[in-house]
Design a protein around this motif. Structure first.
Motif, short mmCIF file in Angstrom:
data_model
loop_
_atom_site.label_atom_id
_atom_site.label_comp_id
_atom_site.label_asym_id
_atom_site.label_seq_id
_atom_site.Cartn_x
_atom_site.Cartn_y
_atom_site.Cartn_z
N LYS A 1 32.94 -37.41 42.09
CA LYS A 1 34.39 -37.56 41.97
C LYS A 1 34.77 -38.91 41.35
O LYS A 1 35.90 -39.10 40.91
N VAL A 2 33.82 -39.85 41.34
CA VAL A 2 34.09 -41.18 40.79
C VAL A 2 33.93 -41.10 39.27
O VAL A 2 32.87 -40.71 38.78
N ASN A 3 34.99 -41.45 38.53
CA ASN A 3 34.89 -41.30 37.07
C ASN A 3 35.23 -42.54 36.27
O ASN A 3 35.36 -42.50 35.05
N GLU A 4 35.44 -43.67 36.94
CA GLU A 4 35.69 -44.90 36.20
C GLU A 4 35.27 -46.11 37.01
O GLU A 4 35.16 -46.06 38.24
N ILE A 5 35.03 -47.20 36.29
CA ILE A 5 34.70 -48.47 36.94
C ILE A 5 35.99 -49.26 37.09
O ILE A 5 36.77 -49.39 36.15
N THR A 6 36.21 -49.78 38.29
CA THR A 6 37.43 -50.52 38.58
C THR A 6 37.06 -51.83 39.26
O THR A 6 35.88 -52.16 39.37
N SER A 7 38.05 -52.58 39.71
CA SER A 7 37.75 -53.81 40.45
C SER A 7 37.75 -53.51 41.95
O SER A 7 38.36 -52.54 42.40
N VAL A 8 37.09 -54.35 42.71
CA VAL A 8 37.09 -54.21 44.17
C VAL A 8 38.51 -54.26 44.71
O VAL A 8 38.90 -53.45 45.56
N LYS A 9 39.30 -55.19 44.20
CA LYS A 9 40.68 -55.33 44.68
C LYS A 9 41.48 -54.06 44.42
O LYS A 9 42.20 -53.56 45.31
N SER A 10 41.37 -53.51 43.21
CA SER A 10 42.11 -52.28 42.87
C SER A 10 41.67 -51.12 43.76
O SER A 10 42.50 -50.32 44.21
N LEU A 11 40.37 -51.01 44.00
CA LEU A 11 39.86 -49.92 44.84
C LEU A 11 40.39 -50.05 46.28
O LEU A 11 40.88 -49.07 46.85
N ILE A 12 40.30 -51.24 46.84
CA ILE A 12 40.78 -51.44 48.21
C ILE A 12 42.29 -51.21 48.30
O ILE A 12 42.77 -50.54 49.22
N ASP A 13 43.03 -51.71 47.32
CA ASP A 13 44.49 -51.49 47.31
C ASP A 13 44.83 -50.00 47.26
O ASP A 13 45.72 -49.53 47.97
N GLU A 14 44.09 -49.26 46.43
CA GLU A 14 44.32 -47.81 46.30
C GLU A 14 44.02 -47.10 47.62
O GLU A 14 44.81 -46.26 48.08
N LEU A 15 42.90 -47.46 48.24
CA LEU A 15 42.51 -46.81 49.50
C LEU A 15 43.51 -47.11 50.62
O LEU A 15 43.88 -46.23 51.39
N ILE A 16 43.97 -48.35 50.70
CA ILE A 16 44.97 -48.72 51.72
C ILE A 16 46.26 -47.95 51.50
O ILE A 16 46.83 -47.38 52.44
N SER A 17 46.73 -47.95 50.26
CA SER A 17 47.99 -47.26 49.93
C SER A 17 47.92 -45.77 50.27
O SER A 17 48.81 -45.21 50.92
N ASP A 18 46.84 -45.12 49.84
CA ASP A 18 46.69 -43.68 50.06
C ASP A 18 46.53 -43.36 51.55
O ASP A 18 47.06 -42.35 52.04
N THR A 19 45.81 -44.21 52.27
CA THR A 19 45.63 -43.99 53.72
C THR A 19 46.97 -44.11 54.44
O THR A 19 47.31 -43.27 55.28
N ASN A 20 47.73 -45.16 54.12
CA ASN A 20 49.03 -45.37 54.78
C ASN A 20 50.00 -44.23 54.50
O ASN A 20 50.74 -43.79 55.39
N LYS A 21 49.98 -43.71 53.27
CA LYS A 21 50.84 -42.57 52.92
C LYS A 21 50.48 -41.36 53.78
O LYS A 21 51.35 -40.68 54.32
N TYR A 22 49.19 -41.11 53.92
CA TYR A 22 48.75 -39.95 54.71
C TYR A 22 49.12 -40.12 56.18
O TYR A 22 49.59 -39.20 56.83
N LEU A 23 48.91 -41.33 56.71
CA LEU A 23 49.20 -41.59 58.12
C LEU A 23 50.69 -41.43 58.42
O LEU A 23 51.08 -40.93 59.47
#
Length: 360
Positions: free
Chosen positions: A335-357
């Motif tokens: 499912k991983v299709n691009e290289i990103t930065s650690v900061k961008s990945l963590i920000d994305e995961l936090i944002s998506d998790t909070n939306k779901y919660l």
């Protein structure tokens, strides 16, 4: 409900994400330090960590200790007071030496799996280093808690629960991977139940960190809702600019398809999950022959019977030579299709998790 912080004793991670320890050389100081700088817990893999030292082949023991010390120091500098851990497999031949050096270097937390780390508290009892065993069942968690309680009067500071969708070596028989009881959430519940008597005795909660195949904010949210205090993510951090592996290694992940993610039989007799390639095809056809043992790294390995040297293969892959190596990866690596930065990945995961919660 918002994403909670992860508390392990007096350690508080702003983001409840532990970056999985990936060896050989996939998670070293650069990745671990950057994850910690961005609020998670960064983890250095201690397996054959000295492979880049000039005297690795002539002084393996010394080079591994020296490199571990160097990477802990560098990760701490990058992290700017973030939380740094080290992953040390119990099956490593130099396990005790690496544990002692990690404590001497004031590592924040030692994660240890690939067997039961029954003697780990012996080394950490007079230190501030936290200890977190990695288990794949409630039974294993109970055995460790019972043993540590009886012998050392301590219980784990945290427990990592690794499910069957993880990358690398798996703590399951191949026939057990698809059992309902081994779905990650079910194992988490089993572990939570098994540790209750010990939490009660010590009047202390043991945070559970769930890992194995976690890809999205939804995955994280569901595990937090099920009782986990945090999650462990490995493969997604491979596809970051800061990951210590070669670009060729990262490309194996981002170019993989669902059919490329395969279960393999490791030379040490365990099953593992990796991205299939020509090297692994040759191994399966028995057309690969080992040149010999380069490192004597794992206790269960029998070099004279092994189809290839796993340390050699993983070092080759880390350096970009995928003709003579391969990349371990979790079940959702495709499912991983691009290289990103650690900061961008963590920000994305936090944002998506909070939306779901918020919506559930």
């Amino acid at each position: 409900m918002n994403l909670p912080k992860l508390k392990i004793g007096n350690l508080i991670a702003k983001v409840p994400i532990v970056q999985g320890g990936m060896g050989v050389g996939v998670s070293l100081s650069n990745l671990a330090g950057t994850v910690a700088k961005n609020g998670g817990i960064g983890v250095i893999s201690g397996v054959e960590i000295g492979f880049n030292e000039p005297d690795y082949f002539s002084n393996k023991k010394g080079s591994n200790i020296r490199a571990l010390k160097k990477h802990i120091k560098k990760a701490k500098e990058i992290s700017q007071d973030g939380i740094i851990g080290v992953n040390l497999m119990t099956v490593l031949n130099n396990f005790e030496e690496l544990v002692k050096e990690s404590i001497k270097s004031k590592i924040d937390i030692i994660f240890s799996g690939a067997g039961l780390p029954l003697n780990l508290p012996k080394f950490t009892k007079d230190s501030n280093t936290k200890i977190a065993p990695i288990v794949s069942s409630g039974k294993a968690a109970k055995i460790i808690c019972k043993n540590w309680d009886r012998k050392y009067n301590v219980i784990p500071d945290a427990i990592v629960v690794e499910g069957p969708k993880a990358g690398g070596h798996l703590g399951f028989k191949k026939s057990d991977l698809d059992l309902e009881e081994n779905i990650l959430i079910n194992i988490v519940n089993s572990v939570l139940e098994s540790i209750k008597p010990f939490e009660k005795k010590y009047n202390k909660s043991i945070p559970i960190i769930a890992g194995g195949g976690i890809y999205s904010g939804e995955d994280i949210a569901k595990l937090i809702q099920s009782g986990a205090s945090g999650v462990q993510i490995g493969t997604r951090f491979v596809a970051t600019n800061e990951c210590d592996a070669s670009n060729e290694f990262k490309e194996q992940i981002i170019k993989s398809t669902k059919n490329d993610i395969k279960l393999i039989k490791s030379p040490v007799g365990m099953i593992g999950r990796a991205v299939n390639n020509n090297f692994l095809e040759e191994v399966s056809l028995e057309s690969r022959h080992p040149k010999g043992c380069i490192s004597n790294c794992l206790k269960p390995c029998k070099p004279n019977k092994a189809p290839y040297c796993i340390a050699d293969a993983l070092i080759n892959a880390q350096k970009g030579n995928l003709k003579d190596g391969f990349a371990f990866a979790g079940a959702n690596a495709y499912k991983v299709n691009e290289i990103t930065s650690v900061k961008s990945l963590i920000d994305e995961l936090i944002s998506d998790t909070n939306k779901y919660l918020k919506n559930n």
